[in-house]
Scaffold this active site. Structure first.
Site, PDB file in Angstrom:
ATOM      1  N   ASP A  78       1.644  -8.975   0.492  1.00 32.12           N
ATOM      2  CA  ASP A  78       0.670  -8.109   1.148  1.00 32.12           C
ATOM      3  C   ASP A  78      -0.460  -8.971   1.700  1.00 32.12           C
ATOM      4  O   ASP A  78      -0.843  -9.976   1.083  1.00 32.12           O
ATOM      5  CB  ASP A  78       0.114  -7.083   0.156  1.00 32.12           C
ATOM      6  CG  ASP A  78      -0.644  -5.961   0.855  1.00 32.12           C
ATOM      7  OD1 ASP A  78      -0.012  -4.943   1.178  1.00 32.12           O
ATOM      8  OD2 ASP A  78      -1.846  -6.132   1.098  1.00 32.12           O
ATOM      9  N   ASP A  79      -0.988  -8.579   2.848  1.00 29.64           N
ATOM     10  CA  ASP A  79      -2.011  -9.397   3.510  1.00 29.64           C
ATOM     11  C   ASP A  79      -3.408  -9.208   2.936  1.00 29.64           C
ATOM     12  O   ASP A  79      -4.349  -9.875   3.369  1.00 29.64           O
ATOM     13  CB  ASP A  79      -1.995  -9.138   5.022  1.00 29.64           C
ATOM     14  CG  ASP A  79      -0.758  -9.733   5.683  1.00 29.64           C
ATOM     15  OD1 ASP A  79      -0.105 -10.590   5.061  1.00 29.64           O
ATOM     16  OD2 ASP A  79      -0.450  -9.338   6.828  1.00 29.64           O
ATOM     17  N   HIS A 130      10.533   7.121  12.566  1.00 31.21           N
ATOM     18  CA  HIS A 130       9.964   7.692  11.348  1.00 31.21           C
ATOM     19  C   HIS A 130      10.101   9.214  11.410  1.00 31.21           C
ATOM     20  O   HIS A 130       9.518   9.857  12.273  1.00 31.21           O
ATOM     21  CB  HIS A 130       8.491   7.304  11.216  1.00 31.21           C
ATOM     22  CG  HIS A 130       7.856   7.763   9.934  1.00 31.21           C
ATOM     23  ND1 HIS A 130       6.595   7.377   9.575  1.00 31.21           N
ATOM     24  CD2 HIS A 130       8.292   8.572   8.929  1.00 31.21           C
ATOM     25  CE1 HIS A 130       6.279   7.922   8.407  1.00 31.21           C
ATOM     26  NE2 HIS A 130       7.304   8.663   8.007  1.00 31.21           N
ATOM     27  N   SER A 174       0.841  -1.201   0.000  1.00 26.19           N
ATOM     28  CA  SER A 174       0.000   0.000   0.000  1.00 26.19           C
ATOM     29  C   SER A 174       0.873   1.245   0.000  1.00 26.19           C
ATOM     30  O   SER A 174       1.973   1.223  -0.540  1.00 26.19           O
ATOM     31  CB  SER A 174      -0.989  -0.044   1.161  1.00 26.19           C
ATOM     32  OG  SER A 174      -0.321  -0.194   2.385  1.00 26.19           O
ATOM     33  N   GLY A 175       0.426   2.338   0.621  1.00 25.15           N
ATOM     34  CA  GLY A 175       1.079   3.637   0.447  1.00 25.15           C
ATOM     35  C   GLY A 175       2.582   3.646   0.621  1.00 25.15           C
ATOM     36  O   GLY A 175       3.337   3.962  -0.310  1.00 25.15           O
ATOM     37  N   HIS A 176       3.047   3.310   1.825  1.00 24.81           N
ATOM     38  CA  HIS A 176       4.490   3.354   2.072  1.00 24.81           C
ATOM     39  C   HIS A 176       5.226   2.326   1.226  1.00 24.81           C
ATOM     40  O   HIS A 176       6.299   2.606   0.675  1.00 24.81           O
ATOM     41  CB  HIS A 176       4.773   3.125   3.553  1.00 24.81           C
ATOM     42  CG  HIS A 176       6.232   3.122   3.894  1.00 24.81           C
ATOM     43  ND1 HIS A 176       7.049   4.208   3.662  1.00 24.81           N
ATOM     44  CD2 HIS A 176       7.029   2.155   4.432  1.00 24.81           C
ATOM     45  CE1 HIS A 176       8.293   3.918   4.050  1.00 24.81           C
ATOM     46  NE2 HIS A 176       8.290   2.683   4.510  1.00 24.81           N
ATOM     47  N   ILE A 180       4.748  15.374  10.213  1.00 27.17           N
ATOM     48  CA  ILE A 180       5.044  16.180   9.030  1.00 27.17           C
ATOM     49  C   ILE A 180       5.305  17.639   9.423  1.00 27.17           C
ATOM     50  O   ILE A 180       4.586  18.224  10.232  1.00 27.17           O
ATOM     51  CB  ILE A 180       3.899  16.050   8.008  1.00 27.17           C
ATOM     52  CG1 ILE A 180       4.284  16.675   6.668  1.00 27.17           C
ATOM     53  CG2 ILE A 180       2.598  16.619   8.560  1.00 27.17           C
ATOM     54  CD1 ILE A 180       3.323  16.311   5.540  1.00 27.17           C
ATOM     55  N   HIS A 200      24.050  17.762  10.827  1.00 27.43           N
ATOM     56  CA  HIS A 200      25.282  17.076  11.215  1.00 27.43           C
ATOM     57  C   HIS A 200      25.183  16.441  12.605  1.00 27.43           C
ATOM     58  O   HIS A 200      24.492  16.927  13.500  1.00 27.43           O
ATOM     59  CB  HIS A 200      26.459  18.058  11.198  1.00 27.43           C
ATOM     60  CG  HIS A 200      26.309  19.170  12.206  1.00 27.43           C
ATOM     61  ND1 HIS A 200      26.747  19.079  13.501  1.00 27.43           N
ATOM     62  CD2 HIS A 200      25.733  20.391  12.087  1.00 27.43           C
ATOM     63  CE1 HIS A 200      26.465  20.182  14.152  1.00 27.43           C
ATOM     64  NE2 HIS A 200      25.851  21.010  13.320  1.00 27.43           N
TER      65      HIS A 200
END
Length: 207
Positions: free
Chosen positions: A34-35, A144, A11-13, A165, A135
């Protein structure tokens, strides 16, 4: 090195991960597990079965976990490591990686991301689209960093944390493990307790 790649999650990711893999032009074949049993293809790539089938493919494929949820990604990644799977890191050719940067296995670095010199990224991380990590950062395993998030120099992010985000982290700040920083959150001092933090500067809204 195995010349085929199998991505868990279509899916998306998982699709963004597949796009990186295609652009890296490193594997002769790329496929998914995929499930969703009714799903037969994604991104024009075949879905070979469900995640429970993965051990059938360990000898033939490198395997990458294309699942956005940190805890789920960690669970499957650690299972694969224990089973002896070959797990690559995926780095978009349009990202910018500085000198003396370490990137762990199972980590995806998306288009437009910048990781500056002397930074260490753990395993199973997502460094998402257009994010910047300056750095001497230390990003621990299964973190994430969401699209457009910006981390100044000498930041440490603990295992399993999620930075939403557009979030911003000032220099010399430590964020403890398993924190969630909301969209556009501004972190200007150390976070020592797990929980969900929102606002500018962020405040803890729930454990």
């Amino acid at each position: 090195m195995k010349d085929k790649l199998l991505i868990i999650g279509a899916s998306g990711h998982g699709k963004v991960v597949a796009d990186i893999a295609l652009k890296m032009n490193k594997w002769n074949a790329i496929a998914f597990l995929d499930d969703n049993e009714s799903l037969k293809s994604s991104m024009g790539l075949e879905v070979l079965g469900t995640s429970s089938d993965v051990k059938k493919y360990i000898d033939q494929y490198q395997i990458f976990v294309g699942i956005g949820n940190n805890a789920t990604r960690q669970k499957i990644h650690l299972m694969l490591e224990g089973a002896g799977a070959s797990i690559p890191s995926l780095i978009h050719p349009n990202s910018t990686i500085g000198e003396q940067v370490e990137i762990g296995i199972g980590t995806a670095v998306m288009a437009g991301a910048v990781i500056n010199c002397c930074t260490k990224i753990g395993k199973g991380c997502i460094i998402n689209t257009g994010s910047t990590i300056d750095h001497d950062n230390r990003i621990e395993d299964f973190v994430h960093i969401s699209p457009g998030a910006h981390l100044a120099g000498t930041v440490k992010v603990g295992q399993g944390a999620w930075l939403g985000i557009g979030s911003v982290v000032s220099n010399n700040v430590n964020i403890t493990a398993n924190c969630k920083i909301g969209a556009a959150g501004v972190v200007i001092k150390d976070i020592t307790e797990p929980g969900t933090y929102v606002g500018g500067p962020v405040r803890r809204v729930r454990a």
